[in-house]
Design a protein around this motif. Structure first.
Motif, PDB file in Angstrom:
ATOM      1  N   VAL A 241       0.841  -1.203   0.000  1.00  0.00           N
ATOM      2  CA  VAL A 241       0.000   0.000   0.000  1.00  0.00           C
ATOM      3  C   VAL A 241       0.876   1.253   0.000  1.00  0.00           C
ATOM      4  CG1 VAL A 241      -1.677   1.324   1.335  1.00  0.00           C
ATOM      5  CG2 VAL A 241      -1.969  -1.151   1.063  1.00  0.00           C
ATOM      6  N   GLY A 242       1.996   1.199   0.722  1.00  0.00           N
ATOM      7  CA  GLY A 242       2.900   2.341   0.749  1.00  0.00           C
ATOM      8  C   GLY A 242       3.472   2.670  -0.615  1.00  0.00           C
ATOM      9  N   LEU A 243       3.545   1.661  -1.485  1.00  0.00           N
ATOM     10  CA  LEU A 243       4.042   1.867  -2.844  1.00  0.00           C
ATOM     11  C   LEU A 243       2.909   2.099  -3.838  1.00  0.00           C
ATOM     12  CD1 LEU A 243       6.740  -0.955  -2.829  1.00  0.00           C
ATOM     13  CD2 LEU A 243       7.195   1.505  -2.936  1.00  0.00           C
ATOM     14  N   GLY A 244       1.682   2.139  -3.341  1.00  0.00           N
ATOM     15  CA  GLY A 244       0.540   2.379  -4.212  1.00  0.00           C
ATOM     16  C   GLY A 244       0.133   1.171  -5.037  1.00  0.00           C
TER      17      GLY A 244
ATOM     18  N   ASP B  74      13.573   4.364  -2.314  1.00  0.00           N
ATOM     19  CA  ASP B  74      14.756   4.951  -1.696  1.00  0.00           C
ATOM     20  C   ASP B  74      14.398   5.857  -0.524  1.00  0.00           C
ATOM     21  OD1 ASP B  74      17.515   5.107  -1.571  1.00  0.00           O
ATOM     22  OD2 ASP B  74      17.596   6.921  -2.787  1.00  0.00           O
ATOM     23  N   PRO B  75      13.776   5.292   0.529  1.00  0.00           N
ATOM     24  CA  PRO B  75      13.494   6.126   1.699  1.00  0.00           C
ATOM     25  C   PRO B  75      14.781   6.515   2.391  1.00  0.00           C
ATOM     26  CG  PRO B  75      13.060   3.834   2.199  1.00  0.00           C
ATOM     27  CD  PRO B  75      13.346   3.901   0.731  1.00  0.00           C
ATOM     28  N   PRO B  76      14.809   7.674   3.014  1.00  0.00           N
ATOM     29  CA  PRO B  76      16.041   8.095   3.703  1.00  0.00           C
ATOM     30  C   PRO B  76      16.322   7.217   4.910  1.00  0.00           C
ATOM     31  CG  PRO B  76      14.228   9.578   4.216  1.00  0.00           C
ATOM     32  CD  PRO B  76      13.725   8.663   3.146  1.00  0.00           C
TER      33      PRO B  76
ATOM     34  N   VAL C 245      14.983  -1.051   7.383  1.00  0.00           N
ATOM     35  CA  VAL C 245      15.786   0.077   6.930  1.00  0.00           C
ATOM     36  C   VAL C 245      16.093  -0.095   5.446  1.00  0.00           C
ATOM     37  CG1 VAL C 245      18.034  -0.990   7.408  1.00  0.00           C
ATOM     38  CG2 VAL C 245      17.789   1.490   7.614  1.00  0.00           C
ATOM     39  N   ASN C 246      16.395   0.988   4.790  1.00  0.00           N
ATOM     40  CA  ASN C 246      16.762   0.945   3.378  1.00  0.00           C
ATOM     41  C   ASN C 246      18.157   0.333   3.241  1.00  0.00           C
ATOM     42  OD1 ASN C 246      17.517   1.443   0.733  1.00  0.00           O
ATOM     43  ND2 ASN C 246      16.950   3.602   0.753  1.00  0.00           N
ATOM     44  N   GLN C 247      18.184  -0.974   2.941  1.00  0.00           N
ATOM     45  CA  GLN C 247      19.477  -1.657   2.857  1.00  0.00           C
ATOM     46  C   GLN C 247      20.306  -1.175   1.673  1.00  0.00           C
ATOM     47  OE1 GLN C 247      18.645  -5.892   2.926  1.00  0.00           O
ATOM     48  NE2 GLN C 247      18.680  -5.926   5.154  1.00  0.00           N
ATOM     49  N   GLN C 248      19.662  -0.770   0.599  1.00  0.00           N
ATOM     50  CA  GLN C 248      20.418  -0.284  -0.550  1.00  0.00           C
ATOM     51  C   GLN C 248      21.277   0.909  -0.149  1.00  0.00           C
ATOM     52  OE1 GLN C 248      18.099   0.203  -4.194  1.00  0.00           O
ATOM     53  NE2 GLN C 248      16.584  -1.227  -3.423  1.00  0.00           N
TER      54      GLN C 248
END
Length: 406
Positions: free
Chosen positions: A44-47, A223-225, A300-303
């Protein structure tokens, strides 16, 4: 065009499907995801339109008593029924059905009932029949020790899958007026399965057994901070070593005492003069003290994080291995189960890290592995391989779906 993407498993089975859904939407198609309830918020967060299927995964994986082999046939029957109850309805109005994850038995039947295209995808090649390696033995269903020929073992694998999933699959197909399936595995996998892995990290060897379409990995470029506290920790010193075991539970072979694992890992990293970032994961790893050289994180954003580490210690899940490889971070892989020994082997073969010997990490064994992983030569090799990793797998797959369904 409308596409149903259906999968079941941990985040490594779900996130690639979300990557494809996001890419399809960018190309003007409508994608709907059918996946475990655990991942509703992520979708849902990604639409992405989301349909829950089956039981939540995390409680089953992290329960105090791991699922036993004794109840496997009953769980398989329950799983197939859950798929038919949900996937058939979710596929209504779709032009393509893509199935992946843990044995997507109902997806082909849903596509057949609607008269639309079906695609099977796997996120690790070791599930696909190949004369070059043996199949994985299933829990409680070890192969006879006298059978060593790979093709013979794959025949036994097909027999096992048929015995587990065939009766319930054919009961549901019969209720829909559909023909009986004799070979469940080949029915699910199809003659042209898709392999959504990177050809550098996971090269497929051609074989007459199956006609594989390797698209490249489906990478979710969300890419969330990073959290501000983590940013502050990273900025306060030299790049740390990250350690995390993802969706592996505390009763995984090497993680039966998360406290001991955390202590062993942190002591090994400190012995190398490095700071530590601990990923809590489903095993709920925690810090062993309040010293300022360690920091614990949840989701967390592992990338973004892995690009700022000296090395990554992990369990060898397909998604984590891909993210670490793409980031150029040297790796120490401590495999626990299923496909993870395969990914550990690939990391070692490529020279981008170390395959830990066994599933139980100790301070001594991890320190020895880190000695190699933290060398300039390993870092240089990891950087070189990272530059060869393709990032367009989801685009390739989306275009294949759109072009072939036009």
């Amino acid at each position: 065009m409308r596409v149903l993407l259906s999968t079941y498993g941990s985040r490594g089975d779900v996130e690639p499907m979300l990557a494809l859904a996001v890419r399809l939407r960018a190309l003007g198609a409508d994608a709907r995801l059918c996946a475990p309830p655990d991942f509703a918020g992520l979708a849902v967060g990604l639409g992405v339109s989301f349909v829950p299927v089956g039981r939540p995964v995390r409680p089953m994986v992290t329960g105090t008593t791991p699922p036993s082999a004794k109840g496997l046939p009953e769980r398989a029957a329950e799983w197939v029924s859950a798929q038919f109850e949900t996937v058939i309805a979710a596929a209504e109005g779709c032009d393509v059905v893509v199935g992946g994850g843990m044995m997507p038995v109902a997806e082909r039947s849903a596509a057949e009932r609607l008269g639309v295209r079906h695609v099977y995808v796997t996120f690790q090649q070791i599930t696909l029949p190949s004369p070059f390696r043996a199949p994985l033995a299933r829990a409680g269903r070890a192969f006879p020790p006298e059978v060593t020929d790979n093709r013979a073992l794959w025949e036994l694998d097909a027999k096992d899958i048929g015995e587990l999933f065939g009766p319930t699959l054919n009961d549901h197909r019969a209720s829909l007026g559909m023909s009986i399936v004799d070979d469940v595995r080949d029915h699910v996998y199809t003659d042209t399965p898709w392999l959504a892995t990177d050809p550098t990290l996971d090269p497929w060897r051609e074989t007459s057994d199956v006609d594989v379409v390797q698209t490249g990995a489906w990478i979710l470029d969300d890419d969330p901070p990073l959290p501000s506290e983590l940013e502050e920790f990273l900025d306060a010193g030299a790049p740390p070593v990250y350690v995390g075991f993802g969706s592996m539970a505390a009763h995984a072979p090497g993680l039966r005492s998360p406290e001991d694992v955390a202590r062993a890992v942190i002591e090994a990293i400190r012995a190398r003069g490095r700071r530590v970032v601990v990923g809590r994961g489903w095993a709920d790893l925690a810090l062993i003290d309040d010293e300022p050289d360690c920091f614990a994180v949840g989701e967390v954003n592992q990338q973004a994080l892995f690009r700022r580490t000296a090395a990554v210690v992990h369990h060898g899940g397909a998604g984590t291995t891909m993210t670490a490889t793409r980031s150029g971070a040297p790796q120490v892989v401590v495999p626990q189960a299923v496909d993870q020994p395969y990914w550990a082997g690939r990391v070692a073969e490529l020279g981008i890290g170390v395959a830990h010997d066994g599933s139980v990490p100790t301070a001594e064994s991890l320190s020895a592995a880190l000695e190699t992983a933290l060398t300039p030569a390993t870092r240089e090799r990891a950087t070189t391989v990272a530059a060869a990793i393709r990032a367009d797998g989801a685009t390739v797959a989306a275009n294949l779906l759109l072009d072939r369904s036009a």
